[in-house]
Design an enzyme around this catalytic site. Structure first.
Site, PDB file in Angstrom:
ATOM      1  N   ASN A   1       0.852  -1.186   0.000  1.00 54.64           N
ATOM      2  CA  ASN A   1       0.000   0.000   0.000  1.00 54.64           C
ATOM      3  C   ASN A   1       0.895   1.247   0.000  1.00 54.64           C
ATOM      4  OD1 ASN A   1      -1.500   2.230   0.963  1.00 54.64           O
ATOM      5  ND2 ASN A   1      -3.078   0.851   1.737  1.00 54.64           N
TER       6      ASN A   1
ATOM      7  N   HIS B   1      -3.766  -5.006   7.708  1.00 53.62           N
ATOM      8  CA  HIS B   1      -3.888  -3.897   8.656  1.00 53.62           C
ATOM      9  C   HIS B   1      -3.030  -4.119   9.908  1.00 53.62           C
ATOM     10  CE1 HIS B   1      -5.398  -0.297  10.542  1.00 53.62           C
ATOM     11  NE2 HIS B   1      -5.926   0.005   9.372  1.00 53.62           N
TER      12      HIS B   1
ATOM     13  N   THR C   1      -8.210   3.240   8.296  1.00 58.42           N
ATOM     14  CA  THR C   1      -9.461   2.470   8.308  1.00 58.42           C
ATOM     15  C   THR C   1      -9.544   1.713   9.634  1.00 58.42           C
ATOM     16  OG1 THR C   1      -9.024   2.172   5.962  1.00 58.42           O
ATOM     17  CG2 THR C   1     -10.880   0.965   6.874  1.00 58.42           C
TER      18      THR C   1
ATOM     19  N   GLU D   1     -11.195  -9.559   2.864  1.00 63.37           N
ATOM     20  CA  GLU D   1      -9.906  -9.231   3.470  1.00 63.37           C
ATOM     21  C   GLU D   1     -10.156  -9.096   4.963  1.00 63.37           C
ATOM     22  OE1 GLU D   1      -7.657  -5.843   1.943  1.00 63.37           O
ATOM     23  OE2 GLU D   1      -6.551  -5.715   3.829  1.00 63.37           O
TER      24      GLU D   1
ATOM     25  N   GLU E   1      -8.594   0.407  -2.851  1.00 64.72           N
ATOM     26  CA  GLU E   1      -9.426   0.466  -1.642  1.00 64.72           C
ATOM     27  C   GLU E   1     -10.351   1.653  -1.788  1.00 64.72           C
ATOM     28  OE1 GLU E   1      -7.146   0.887   1.875  1.00 64.72           O
ATOM     29  OE2 GLU E   1      -6.034  -0.931   1.529  1.00 64.72           O
TER      30      GLU E   1
ATOM     31  N   ARG F   1      -6.923  12.873   0.930  1.00 64.08           N
ATOM     32  CA  ARG F   1      -5.834  13.296   1.824  1.00 64.08           C
ATOM     33  C   ARG F   1      -4.468  12.769   1.382  1.00 64.08           C
ATOM     34  NH1 ARG F   1      -6.980   9.811   7.299  1.00 64.08           N
ATOM     35  NH2 ARG F   1      -9.003  10.809   7.148  1.00 64.08           N
TER      36      ARG F   1
ATOM     37  N   ARG G   1      -9.340   8.200  -1.125  1.00 61.77           N
ATOM     38  CA  ARG G   1     -10.304   8.627  -0.096  1.00 61.77           C
ATOM     39  C   ARG G   1     -11.133   9.784  -0.613  1.00 61.77           C
ATOM     40  NH1 ARG G   1      -8.685   6.488   5.273  1.00 61.77           N
ATOM     41  NH2 ARG G   1     -10.414   7.726   6.044  1.00 61.77           N
TER      42      ARG G   1
ATOM     43  N   HIS H   1      -5.655   3.717  -1.721  1.00 62.68           N
ATOM     44  CA  HIS H   1      -6.984   4.064  -1.227  1.00 62.68           C
ATOM     45  C   HIS H   1      -7.295   5.484  -1.706  1.00 62.68           C
ATOM     46  CE1 HIS H   1      -9.778   4.300   2.581  1.00 62.68           C
ATOM     47  NE2 HIS H   1     -10.396   4.675   1.486  1.00 62.68           N
TER      48      HIS H   1
ATOM     49  N   HIS I   1       1.064   6.089   1.893  1.00 63.40           N
ATOM     50  CA  HIS I   1       1.859   6.984   2.747  1.00 63.40           C
ATOM     51  C   HIS I   1       2.963   7.713   1.990  1.00 63.40           C
ATOM     52  CE1 HIS I   1      -0.383   6.263   6.256  1.00 63.40           C
ATOM     53  NE2 HIS I   1      -0.157   4.963   6.247  1.00 63.40           N
TER      54      HIS I   1
HETATM   55  N1  PXP Z   1      -5.926  -3.232   4.102  1.00 65.59           N
HETATM   56  C1  PXP Z   1      -6.860  -2.255   4.141  1.00 65.59           C
HETATM   57  C2  PXP Z   1      -8.220  -2.571   3.652  1.00 65.59           C
HETATM   58  C3  PXP Z   1      -6.549  -0.966   4.619  1.00 65.59           C
HETATM   59  O1  PXP Z   1      -7.493  -0.012   4.677  1.00 65.59           O
HETATM   60  C4  PXP Z   1      -5.228  -0.700   5.028  1.00 65.59           C
HETATM   61  C5  PXP Z   1      -4.854   0.672   5.493  1.00 65.59           C
HETATM   62  O2  PXP Z   1      -4.922   1.561   4.442  1.00 65.59           O
HETATM   63  C6  PXP Z   1      -4.276  -1.735   4.939  1.00 65.59           C
HETATM   64  C7  PXP Z   1      -4.667  -2.995   4.497  1.00 65.59           C
HETATM   65  C8  PXP Z   1      -2.852  -1.536   5.329  1.00 65.59           C
HETATM   66  O3  PXP Z   1      -2.765  -1.263   6.679  1.00 65.59           O
HETATM   67  P1  PXP Z   1      -1.374  -0.830   7.295  1.00 65.59           P
HETATM   68  O4  PXP Z   1      -1.047   0.519   6.720  1.00 65.59           O
HETATM   69  O5  PXP Z   1      -1.635  -0.788   8.776  1.00 65.59           O
HETATM   70  O6  PXP Z   1      -0.358  -1.859   6.897  1.00 65.59           O
END
Ligand code: PXP
Length: 237
Positions: free
Chosen positions: A7, A191, A101, A151, A70, A49, A45, A43, A10
């Site tokens: 992901n 997550h 999330t 998921e 996402e 952001r 959003r 994602h 960030h």
């Molecule tokens: N899966 C989903 C559906 C999420 O919303 C997120 C956070 O954006 C993640 C995985 C990844 O989470 P983390 O950033 O804590 O690894």
């Protein structure tokens, strides 16, 4: 062995801190794939952001593995997803005030809306995943809706301070994954997973994809993105 979905939100968070052009999540996605990621997750959003529409458009052209979007089930974002056609959408709940999330989607409560959504995405040949807490009723409702994947939200496991709670949460993840498989759902998880806690989730039955963001990008700040992704790939292999 599950594939690693990286992901890159960030990377965009850092860029948006200055509203500038760097660092670019598109470049990050390229590096992550070269380092062994099997999927790139972003994602989009509603408040934009981090990831911007431009990022998504370019990623759709450049991602060579799998692009997982996402998204909340809001009308605007659904329209964007249907016209962009990523490989997969992961439907998540979204609150403007949250840092990330925070919980899973309530498929039971939003059943009718989600049923219609799955139909639309499937008609467009887009795989649909629901981000849910590991609860039997959510698994059952996801299967009834016709989702391709669930998921499982691993946040409770990742944040548990006590060993007993961690173990209980892992059992819950295992049991609900078994149910998902019985219901012909495919299984992803994510997550709060880190280089330290990821090993224990690898035994979740049927696990196909792990979606990890914060920990990989945080480590990348110190050791570089390529190395951070390679390390995570080696931990899940
Ligand atoms: N899966 C989903 C559906 C999420 O919303 C997120 C956070 O954006 C993640 C995985 C990844 O989470 P983390 O950033 O804590 O690894």
């Amino acid at each position: 062995m599950p594939i690693l979905g990286v992901n890159v939100d960030h990377i965009a968070t850092l860029r948006e801190a200055r509203k500038t052009f760097e660092p670019d999540p598109v470049e990050a996605a390229f590096i992550a794939e070269k380092a062994g990621a099997g999927c790139i997750t972003v994602h989009l959003r509603e408040d934009r952001r981090h990831i911007q529409d431009r990022d998504l458009r370019i990623l759709k052209e450049t991602v060579q593995t799998k692009l997982n979007l996402e998204m909340a089930s809001s009308e605007e974002i659904v329209e964007i997803a249907l016209s962009l056609r990523p490989h997969q959408v992961t439907i998540v709940p979204e609150k403007r005030e949250e840092l990330t999330t925070e919980g899973g989607l309530n498929v039971v409560k939003n059943y009718t809306n989600l049923l219609g959504l799955v139909k639309k995405f499937k008609e467009s040949n887009i795989l649909v995943s629901f981000f849910i807490d590991p609860q039997n009723e959510q698994v059952q409702a996801s299967a009834d809706c016709g989702a391709n994947f669930v998921e499982f939200h691993t946040g409770e496991y990742a944040n548990a301070k006590e060993e007993l709670l961690k173990r209980q949460e892992l059992i819950r993840l295992h049991e609900t994954a078994e149910l998902a498989i019985q219901k012909k759902l495919r299984v992803n998880a994510g997550h709060g997973l880190t280089h330290y806690n990821v090993k224990s989730v690898l035994s979740i039955p049927g696990l196909e994809e792990l979606h990890i963001g914060h920990s990989i990008i945080s480590r990348a700040v110190i050791v570089g993105l390529e190395r951070s992704v390679r390390e995570m790939v080696s931990f899940i292999s």
